[in-house]
Design an enzyme around this catalytic site. Structure first.
Site, short mmCIF file in Angstrom:
data_model
loop_
_atom_site.label_atom_id
_atom_site.label_comp_id
_atom_site.label_asym_id
_atom_site.label_seq_id
_atom_site.Cartn_x
_atom_site.Cartn_y
_atom_site.Cartn_z
N LYS A 274 6.21 -12.68 -6.96
CA LYS A 274 7.02 -12.36 -5.79
C LYS A 274 8.08 -13.43 -5.58
O LYS A 274 7.87 -14.58 -5.97
CB LYS A 274 6.14 -12.32 -4.54
CG LYS A 274 5.26 -11.10 -4.42
CD LYS A 274 4.47 -11.12 -3.13
CE LYS A 274 3.57 -9.92 -3.01
NZ LYS A 274 4.27 -8.63 -2.87
N ARG A 348 -3.84 -1.22 -5.27
CA ARG A 348 -4.36 0.08 -5.69
C ARG A 348 -5.32 -0.06 -6.86
O ARG A 348 -6.23 0.76 -7.02
CB ARG A 348 -3.18 1.02 -6.03
CG ARG A 348 -2.32 0.59 -7.17
CD ARG A 348 -0.95 1.26 -7.18
NE ARG A 348 -0.04 0.68 -6.19
CZ ARG A 348 1.21 1.08 -5.98
NH1 ARG A 348 1.70 2.09 -6.69
NH2 ARG A 348 1.97 0.50 -5.09
#
Ligand code: BES
Ligand code: ZN
Ligand code: ZN
Length: 499
Positions: A274, A348
């Site tokens: 990130k 996920r």
């Protein structure tokens, strides 16, 4: 810091301060008859001189000049005869806490059911609960004791004091669950990582009669949880799966309700790292698991007669020589294969195995997962609503009702075959990103999760936008986690899963 006590009494404490309600237009609320005439004059004078308008939640405080009370705090009740919701009573309680927190050690609140045209004094429960929720703040790392809060106790005055005190017990315990969630979520990632969070769950819940089972890497390997393990493989902190079982139902064989929480104790993005801007906020990326922990505490300490299983999927997502790469293909516990397109779409992946495990091992009536899953849901819904996704309209409606009741708002988002197809991979069963240009990132992430619930009744709540307190939207300190979801799901259980 947190209020030590919300209590109930028939008459105000002497040498404390009192809170008196004022409607728009300056009229005093009915309980003012408990105050002697000379003090009433002082109050009326202050209302007019200081032009106090009585708008909902506004407050004004001044020294009482009386022998009995120290300070008077006026609290605005808004227009007379407006029906307040339970959530508004919580907000009023929060406002009272804020107005009183710097003044005195004890404050007595003079509000009665006649002030709100309600038929019972139960509104005081939610009002007290709101004060309590607002009083929590995350200040354990402040060494200079900067907090000026002096208030220790709020006393709610009512003729039904003892009955209310009894009823308040369950709110008190619920608040302890919420505070536990807020605390672990707010903790930095050098303190809370999979091992320590799992340990904390064990310490908190075992004494309450919750069975806590912690799965470590070896066990998860045996089970084939490579989607979860892959996310954690770059970190020095190894993953854990904490399995929490509360058998509250009189029938041990009752199918449980399962709650599954994303617990990425730090999400650096992994190799798909990130940007630096705001990365520190990714210490909150275990909020789903923190909420599951707090919820289990609230359920167990209130001994809810229902079977529940809570699953905390705990990993740290870090880049390193052993980290998972974009382009890797892994096999999940379900047997379905996944092409890793971004190591930053890791939530996920861990939920894929946790959901599969939950449905296979426990055959639950319903599975509800909570996850700070996507930035896209924040773009769509901001900080006011969590995103709700479900394969079952009844379950979604039940959650929506509890959201209204608790003020932890949700907005239902779509799931469709079109979005489902968008995650098909060229070389594996699916990928962890959708096809370029699909957009709708909250939905495509949910479609991915749906492939791991095996057709079971399921709801997914994307809490990325609501887990930290922004814009005072929730009754919470503004430097920590909200614990969004504990009250919501507690209410869902109470309303729908208790016979
Ligand atoms: N933990 C983040 C989602 C997130 C974003 C939570 C902002 C709280 C605030 C999640 O793991 C993530 O990185 N999602 C990516 C997915 C993308 C790579 C498909 C995102 O939303 O950008
Ligand atoms: Zn991520
Ligand atoms: Zn994440």
């Amino acid at each position: 810091m947190v209020l030590e006590k919300v209590s109930f009494a028939n008459v105000p404490e002497e040498n404390s301060s009192i809170v008196v309600g004022v409607y728009e237009g300056g009229r005093l609320a009915s309980n003012a008859h408990r105050i002697d005439d000379s003090l009433l004059e002082i109050i009326k004078k202050n209302i007019s001189v200081r032009k106090f308008e009585g708008k909902f939640g506004d407050s004004l405080s001044f020294v009482s000049d009386s022998e009995i009370y120290n300070n008077i705090i006026l609290i605005g009740l808004g227009k007379k005869d407006t029906k307040l919701t339970e959530v508004q009573f919580e907000k009023l309680g929060a406002k009272i806490f804020c107005a009183a927190s710097f003044l005195d050690e004890t404050v007595s609140v003079l509000l009665s059911k006649d002030d709100f045209s309600t038929s019972s004094e139960d509104f005081l429960l939610r009002l007290g609960f709101g004060s309590l929720l607002k009083s929590w703040s995350f200040d354990k790392y402040k060494t200079k004791n900067e907090s000026k809060q002096r208030l220790r106790q709020i006393v709610l005055i009512s003729d039904n004091a003892s009955e209310l005190a009894q009823k308040f017990n369950s709110f008190q315990k619920l608040s302890e669950g919420i505070f536990l969630a807020r605390e672990v979520i707010s903790e930095p990632a050098n303190v809370i990582y999979p091992e320590t969070l799992a340990q904390r769950a064990k310490e908190e819940l075992t004494p309450l009669g919750v069975e806590v089972d912690i799965l470590e890497t070896e066990k998860m390997q045996e089970l084939g949880m490579h989607a979860l393990l892959g996310v954690g493989q770059g970190s020095i902190h190894s993953p854990r799966l904490a399995v929490l079982r509360w058998n509250g139902s009189s029938n041990k064989n009752d199918q449980p309700v399962a709650f599954v929480g994303k617990g990425v104790t730090f999400d650096s993005g992994g190799i798909s790292i990130k940007p630096d801007d705001g990365m520190h906020e990714m210490r909150y990326d275990m909020a789903g698991s923190g909420v599951v922990l707090g919820l289990m505490k609230a359920i167990a300490s209130n001994k809810l007669p229902v079977n529940v299983v809570g699953i905390m999927a705990l990993v740290e997502n870090m880049p390193s020589g052993s980290a998972q790469r974009p382009g890797d293909v892994i096999k999940s516990m379900s047997g379905q294969t996944i092409e890793i397109m971004s190591t930053d779409a890791e939530g996920r992946l861990i939920l894929a195995d946790a959901l599969w495990y939950a449905q296979e091992k426990y055959n639950p009536k319903a599975i509800i997962d909570l996850a700070t899953l996507t930035g896209a849901i924040v773009v769509a819904l901001g900080h006011e609503f969590a995103g709700l996704f479900s394969n079952c309209d009844d379950l979604a409606d039940q959650i929506k009702l509890s959201a209204i009741e608790t003020g932890e708002k949700v907005w239902r988002m779509p799931l469709t075959d079109h979005f489902d197809k968008s995650i098909d991979s060229d070389i594996a069963d699916m990928m962890n990103l959708s096809k370029r240009g699909t957009r709708a990132g909250g939905t495509t992430a949910a479609q991915f999760l749906q492939r791991f619930v095996n057709g079971k009744k399921w709801a997914h709540i994307d809490i990325a936008g609501v887990e930290t307190c922004k814009d005072n939207l929730f009754i919470c300190a503004n430097n920590g986690a909200t614990g969004f979801g504990v009250h919501l799901l507690y209410d869902l259980l109470e309303k729908n899963y208790i016979k």
